[in-house]
Design an enzyme around this catalytic site. Structure first.
Site, short mmCIF file in Angstrom:
data_model
loop_
_atom_site.label_atom_id
_atom_site.label_comp_id
_atom_site.label_asym_id
_atom_site.label_seq_id
_atom_site.Cartn_x
_atom_site.Cartn_y
_atom_site.Cartn_z
N GLY A 248 28.64 72.68 38.29
CA GLY A 248 28.63 72.52 36.84
C GLY A 248 27.46 73.12 36.09
N PRO A 284 27.64 74.44 43.51
CA PRO A 284 27.62 75.41 42.41
C PRO A 284 28.59 76.56 42.65
CG PRO A 284 25.78 75.81 43.87
CD PRO A 284 26.48 74.60 44.40
N GLY A 285 29.23 76.97 41.59
CA GLY A 285 30.06 78.17 41.64
C GLY A 285 29.48 79.18 40.68
N ARG A 286 29.71 78.90 39.39
CA ARG A 286 29.29 79.81 38.33
C ARG A 286 27.81 80.17 38.41
NH1 ARG A 286 32.13 79.40 33.41
NH2 ARG A 286 32.61 77.28 34.06
N TYR A 326 39.81 80.11 27.07
CA TYR A 326 38.78 79.17 26.61
C TYR A 326 38.06 79.68 25.37
CZ TYR A 326 38.98 77.93 31.63
OH TYR A 326 39.37 77.62 32.90
N CYS A 352 51.22 92.32 26.20
CA CYS A 352 52.04 92.00 25.03
C CYS A 352 51.83 90.57 24.56
CB CYS A 352 53.49 92.25 25.37
SG CYS A 352 53.72 93.92 25.98
N GLU A 353 50.62 90.25 24.20
CA GLU A 353 50.28 88.92 23.66
C GLU A 353 49.13 89.12 22.68
OE1 GLU A 353 50.88 85.55 25.22
OE2 GLU A 353 52.01 86.19 26.98
N TYR A 381 35.10 82.88 38.07
CA TYR A 381 36.35 82.59 37.36
C TYR A 381 36.89 83.85 36.67
CZ TYR A 381 34.44 78.07 38.45
OH TYR A 381 33.89 77.01 39.13
N1 LLP Z 1 33.03 71.26 42.55
C1 LLP Z 1 34.24 70.89 42.08
C2 LLP Z 1 34.90 69.71 42.65
C3 LLP Z 1 34.85 71.63 41.06
O1 LLP Z 1 36.03 71.26 40.60
C4 LLP Z 1 34.18 72.77 40.53
C5 LLP Z 1 34.78 73.55 39.45
C6 LLP Z 1 32.93 73.12 41.07
C7 LLP Z 1 32.39 72.33 42.07
C8 LLP Z 1 32.16 74.32 40.60
O2 LLP Z 1 31.80 74.24 39.27
P1 LLP Z 1 30.79 75.30 38.63
O3 LLP Z 1 29.46 75.15 39.32
O4 LLP Z 1 31.34 76.66 38.84
O5 LLP Z 1 30.74 74.93 37.20
N2 LLP Z 1 37.90 78.09 35.13
C9 LLP Z 1 36.81 77.47 34.40
C10 LLP Z 1 35.92 76.65 35.30
C11 LLP Z 1 36.67 75.56 36.04
C12 LLP Z 1 35.80 74.83 37.03
C13 LLP Z 1 36.62 73.98 37.91
N3 LLP Z 1 35.89 73.25 38.89
C14 LLP Z 1 36.02 78.56 33.67
O6 LLP Z 1 36.40 79.73 33.76
O7 LLP Z 1 35.07 78.25 32.96
#
Ligand code: LLP
Length: 451
Positions: A248, A284-286, A326, A352-353, A381
């Site tokens: 997050g 962490p992802g993002r 978003y 086409c949107e 993402y």
């Molecule tokens: N852990 C869980 C259980 C999650 O559901 C997620 C993301 C993460 C970790 C990683 O979150 P991050 O660190 O990346 O914020 N598609 C959306 C984001 C959806 C995130 C879903 N879950 C976007 O493009 O902003």
């Protein structure tokens, strides 16, 4: 020349006003693989990882990269080389993690709707942690463990019911959301898990949302989890070792964004956890990959309509959905456009949107047909949320490392898109057709319309 956030460094050897990722000019990549194309910086990912690693150093911890942000095998292999674990949410992500060389114990399995088959796959792989999100899931998992004879380490994913400021679609830790176990039911479910044969209750987990720009909700959620930990320990549960705080952490998509950095996150949260002796898991992802990637696209046409300048590029919402889905802001930089006059411009795709746009009314250098544009913040993402809408093959992915680059996923072809389809179906009146022969039970093809 402005530099695309986070990802780009200006290097003498790639020329003034020219966009580069690490030591490789983006024009050279576009030339080699065409556009649209995703390009990621290995160096930037390593740097983000190490920054977070340093920030978490005061407590025992594990960084489990969230595969959903960018699941390319080369990105996963890079994470593994950094000694990350992974956070997955499906059997598909498990398969990717294993293919990239992760071992089962490196894997944390979250997800609100895990199927029996997915839980079985997780048990077979001996994943390190399964985060259970409902009472029924716990019942199912207990049954699968009993049948297979393979035990599992579990956490209860708690909905800590805290308020987060982010897009409503990515807020997950608020009361009434589908994620996790409601706060007031979490302790009793955790106790049940602790008493279930074959299961070891090792922790509590949360993931309160994505692109979070304040530390307060992380602290609030952590305190609520720690309260449950105390309660469980008082009841004699002695197996707790882990506190999974989810992902997050937000990133800067534009100058006005002010997300906490890794140190601010750690300073706010870790002092509360330290006394518990628990190992902190983060997912962490993002934060790790978001600003390490760009989507390269070329300008096809420039026209005017209703007083607006409209720039049609060769990437669309099928390639990068975030602006459309978003209303997300993504920086756009133009290669070699130093010194051009600027003007407000809508950057749109060919789909086409009307929702197929990357920016509306953005102040950009005056664009010309053939210009190469880099859409920033596309490492997370981006590709993973792409689709083949309008029968558009998905773009290739390229990884840059220093002065080298490599294609880490080929551009899809029209044939790829049609794989598995059957233009001439053999209808089946009852039972199942064999997917390979399209024949029904008994091996006979069935003509006519099903009744
Ligand atoms: N852990 C869980 C259980 C999650 O559901 C997620 C993301 C993460 C970790 C990683 O979150 P991050 O660190 O990346 O914020 N598609 C959306 C984001 C959806 C995130 C879903 N879950 C976007 O493009 O902003």
């Amino acid at each position: 020349m402005r530099v695309v956030r986070g990802a780009f460094v200006r290097r003498g050897d790639v020329g003034q006003g020219v966009l580069a990722l690490e030591g490789v000019g983006l024009a050279a990549i576009a030339e080699a693989v065409g556009t649209p194309a995703y390009v990621y910086s290995a160096g930037q990912i390593r740097e983000q990882y190490r920054t977070l690693e340093r920030a978490l150093a005061p407590v025992p911890h594990r960084i489990c990269y969230s595969v959903k942000a960018n699941g390319n095998l080369a990105i996963l292999a890079l994470m593994r080389s950094l000694r990350a674990g992974v956070d997955i949410v499906s059997a598909g992500e498990l398969a990717r993690a294993l293919a990239a060389g992760f071992a089962g114990p490196d894997v944390v399995f979250s997800g609100v709707g895990k199927t029996a088959a997915e839980l079985e796959a997780a048990l077979a792989a001996r994943v390190g942690l399964i985060s259970v999100e409902s009472e029924e899931e716990l019942t199912l998992l207990a049954e699968l463990v009993r049948r297979s004879g393979v035990g599992a380490a579990v956490a209860i994913r708690v909905n800590p019911e805290v308020t987060v400021e982010t897009h409503p679609y990515t807020a997950t830790g608020e009361r009434g959301k589908k994620f996790g176990v409601p706060y007031d039911e979490a302790e009793s479910l955790a106790r049940r898990a602790a008493q279930t044969p074959g299961l070891s209750l090792v922790g509590l987990a949360m993931h309160i949302g994505s692109q979070l720009t304040h530390t307060a909700p992380f602290v609030d959620g952590t305190l609520k989890l720690l309260e449950l930990v105390d309660g469980l320990r008082r009841c004699g549960v002695e197996t707790l070792t882990t506190l999974d705080l989810g992902g997050g952490l937000g990133i800067r998509y534009q100058d006005s964004d002010r997300p906490p950095d890794a140190a601010a996150f750690a300073d706010a949260v870790l002092p509360h956890v330290a006394a518990s002796g628990l190992t902190v898991v983060v997912e962490p992802g993002r934060f790790l990959v978001g600003n390490a990637g760009v989507l390269l696209t070329r300008l096809l046409y420039r026209k005017r309509s209703g007083g607006r300048v409209i720039a049609v590029v060769d990437a669309g919402m099928s390639d990068l959905l975030r602006p459309s889905h978003y209303q997300a802001y993504h920086e756009i930089t133009v290669d070699g456009a130093d010194g051009r006059p600027r003007e407000p411009c809508d950057v749109v795709g060919p789909i086409c949107e009307s929702g197929d746009f990357f920016a509306m009314g953005r102040n950009l250098p005056r664009l010309e047909v053939g210009d190469l544009l880099a859409v920033g913040g596309a490492g997370a993402y981006g590709f993973v949320m792409s689709s083949t809408y309008n029968a558009r093959p998905r773009p290739p992915e390229v990884l840059v490392d220093g002065d080298r680059f490599a294609v880490i996923r080929d551009r899809e072809t029209a044939e790829d898109l049609m794989r598995g389809e059957c233009p001439d179906p053999a209808w089946v009146r009852r039972g199942r057709a064999d997917p390979r022969t399209h024949r029904g039970e008994g091996g006979q093809p069935h003509g006519g319309v099903p009744r």
